[in-house]
Design an enzyme around this catalytic site. Structure first.
Site, PDB file in Angstrom:
ATOM      1  N   ASN A 183       0.883  -1.169   0.000  1.00  0.00           N
ATOM      2  CA  ASN A 183       0.000   0.000   0.000  1.00  0.00           C
ATOM      3  C   ASN A 183       0.918   1.215   0.000  1.00  0.00           C
ATOM      4  OD1 ASN A 183      -1.762   2.071   0.440  1.00  0.00           O
ATOM      5  ND2 ASN A 183      -2.418   1.407   2.496  1.00  0.00           N
ATOM      6  N   LYS A 214       0.178   4.221  -0.213  1.00  0.00           N
ATOM      7  CA  LYS A 214      -0.429   5.423   0.382  1.00  0.00           C
ATOM      8  C   LYS A 214      -0.156   6.625  -0.539  1.00  0.00           C
ATOM      9  CE  LYS A 214      -0.206   3.159   4.809  1.00  0.00           C
ATOM     10  NZ  LYS A 214      -0.152   3.250   6.254  1.00  0.00           N
ATOM     11  N   HIS A 238      -9.502   1.417   4.812  1.00  0.00           N
ATOM     12  CA  HIS A 238      -8.241   1.581   5.535  1.00  0.00           C
ATOM     13  C   HIS A 238      -8.474   2.501   6.730  1.00  0.00           C
ATOM     14  CE1 HIS A 238      -4.135   2.622   6.527  1.00  0.00           C
ATOM     15  NE2 HIS A 238      -3.768   1.554   5.859  1.00  0.00           N
ATOM     16  N   GLU A 289      -6.854   4.865   7.816  1.00  0.00           N
ATOM     17  CA  GLU A 289      -6.624   6.284   7.510  1.00  0.00           C
ATOM     18  C   GLU A 289      -7.844   6.904   6.840  1.00  0.00           C
ATOM     19  OE1 GLU A 289      -2.887   5.612   5.513  1.00  0.00           O
ATOM     20  OE2 GLU A 289      -2.012   5.041   7.438  1.00  0.00           O
ATOM     21  N   GLU A 342      -5.416  -4.742  10.450  1.00  0.00           N
ATOM     22  CA  GLU A 342      -4.378  -3.737  10.668  1.00  0.00           C
ATOM     23  C   GLU A 342      -4.651  -2.998  11.973  1.00  0.00           C
ATOM     24  OE1 GLU A 342      -2.437  -2.635   6.642  1.00  0.00           O
ATOM     25  OE2 GLU A 342      -4.066  -1.230   7.021  1.00  0.00           O
ATOM     26  N   GLY A 401       2.614   2.285  10.812  1.00  0.00           N
ATOM     27  CA  GLY A 401       3.602   3.345  10.676  1.00  0.00           C
ATOM     28  C   GLY A 401       4.304   3.706  11.982  1.00  0.00           C
ATOM     29  N   SER A 448       3.427  -2.150  10.316  1.00  0.00           N
ATOM     30  CA  SER A 448       4.872  -2.267  10.533  1.00  0.00           C
ATOM     31  C   SER A 448       5.410  -3.653  10.218  1.00  0.00           C
ATOM     32  CB  SER A 448       5.229  -1.854  11.965  1.00  0.00           C
ATOM     33  OG  SER A 448       4.865  -0.497  12.186  1.00  0.00           O
TER      34      SER A 448
HETATM   35  P1  13P Z   1       3.070   0.351   7.651  1.00  0.00           P
HETATM   36  O1  13P Z   1       3.563  -0.941   7.048  1.00  0.00           O
HETATM   37  O2  13P Z   1       3.826   1.549   7.141  1.00  0.00           O
HETATM   38  O3  13P Z   1       2.962   0.275   9.123  1.00  0.00           O
HETATM   39  O4  13P Z   1       1.579   0.569   7.075  1.00  0.00           O
HETATM   40  C1  13P Z   1       0.684  -0.477   7.162  1.00  0.00           C
HETATM   41  C2  13P Z   1      -0.536  -0.115   6.415  1.00  0.00           C
HETATM   42  O5  13P Z   1      -1.272   0.771   6.807  1.00  0.00           O
HETATM   43  C3  13P Z   1      -0.811  -0.829   5.171  1.00  0.00           C
HETATM   44  O6  13P Z   1      -2.081  -0.551   4.687  1.00  0.00           O
END
Ligand code: 13P
Length: 248
Positions: free
Chosen positions: A9, A11, A94, A96, A166, A172, A211
């Site tokens: 992803n 982002k 997601h 976010e 997640e 992150g 992560s």
């Molecule tokens: P990270 O791997 O950067 O923690 O992000 C995970 C994520 O949100 C994947 O959709």
């Protein structure tokens, strides 16, 4: 035996130049893999991905899809448009999007349904906040998120989704769920699907995200109900993403 899926992803990261370097690095190394591999990229780069990845073992997809079919919805991107660029996947729900764009579980369920109707495989994200985990509400929160989706889908459609667990506190942050913590939630998710369609529950891929890195991917992916990863930061570096694919 479920096939594993390693999906990146990206982002809101990338540029034409940086993507070209990353995609070339992946293409050169991924020819035949035991696992499925995909990248979910910002919509403006779907054409670039299609041109670079068509005919390779790497699939591509989007990070969101509109609940609407078409029409006066400025800024939205429809499932049919994603299908036009030969997307295989669309991430929906997601954390976010849930937290910064106010997406409710009902909206996420409608997006899931819309993705399936458009011929895409939705990667449905669920996960609890740190506050929820510490209050012992993980199963309740994640259960409510998945149940909203399951309630809208017919039994046959349950076989057409991918789920990504997640935990918000692991995204992150460099902090990962332990393999056992993740396994427990994955098993809970699978049992919720089994209650509606046991064959679909056996086949549905449940990814872990938060992560995931080369040094922790192996132990997470070894758990019985962890069928792959949804990778954020580590998907932006070819060497790291490839190392995770190898761990699968
Ligand atoms: P990270 O791997 O950067 O923690 O992000 C995970 C994520 O949100 C994947 O959709």
């Amino acid at each position: 035996m479920r096939r594993k899926l390693i999906a990146g992803n990206w982002k809101m990261n990338g540029s034409l130049a940086a993507n070209a370097v990353l995609l070339n690095g992946l293409k050169d190394e991924i020819r035949e893999t035991k696992s499925s591999v995909a990248v979910c990229v910002p919509a403006p780069y779907l054409a670039q991905c299609q041109a670079a990845l068509a005919g390779t073992a790497i699939a591509w997809g989007a990070q969101d899809v509109s609940v609407h079919e078409s029409g006066a919805y400025t800024g939205e991107i429809s499932g049919a448009m994603l299908a036009d660029f030969a997307c295989t996947y669309a991430i929906v729900g997601h954390s976010e999007r849930r937290s910064y764009h106010g997406e409710t579980s009902e909206v996420v369920a409608k997006k899931t349904e819309r993705a399936i109707k458009s011929g895409l495989t939705p990667i449905v994200c669920v996960g609890e906040s740190l506050e929820d985990r510490e209050a012992g509400r993980t199963d309740a929160v994640v259960g409510e998120q998945i149940d909203a989706v399951l309630a809208l889908l017919g039994p046959a459609d349950l076989a057409k989704i991918v789920i990504a667990y997640e935990p918000v506190w692991a995204i992150g942050t460099g902090r990962t769920a332990t393999p056992q913590m993740a396994q427990d939630v994955h098993a809970m998710l699978r049992s919720r699907i089994a209650a509606r369609n046991s064959a679909a529950a056996e086949n549905v891929q449940i990814l872990y995200g938060g992560s995931m890195k080369p040094d922790n991917a192996g132990e997470l992916l070894a758990m019985a109900d962890i069928d792959g990863g949804l990778i954020g930061g580590a998907s932006l570096k070819a060497a790291d993403f490839l190392a995770i694919i190898r761990a699968a």
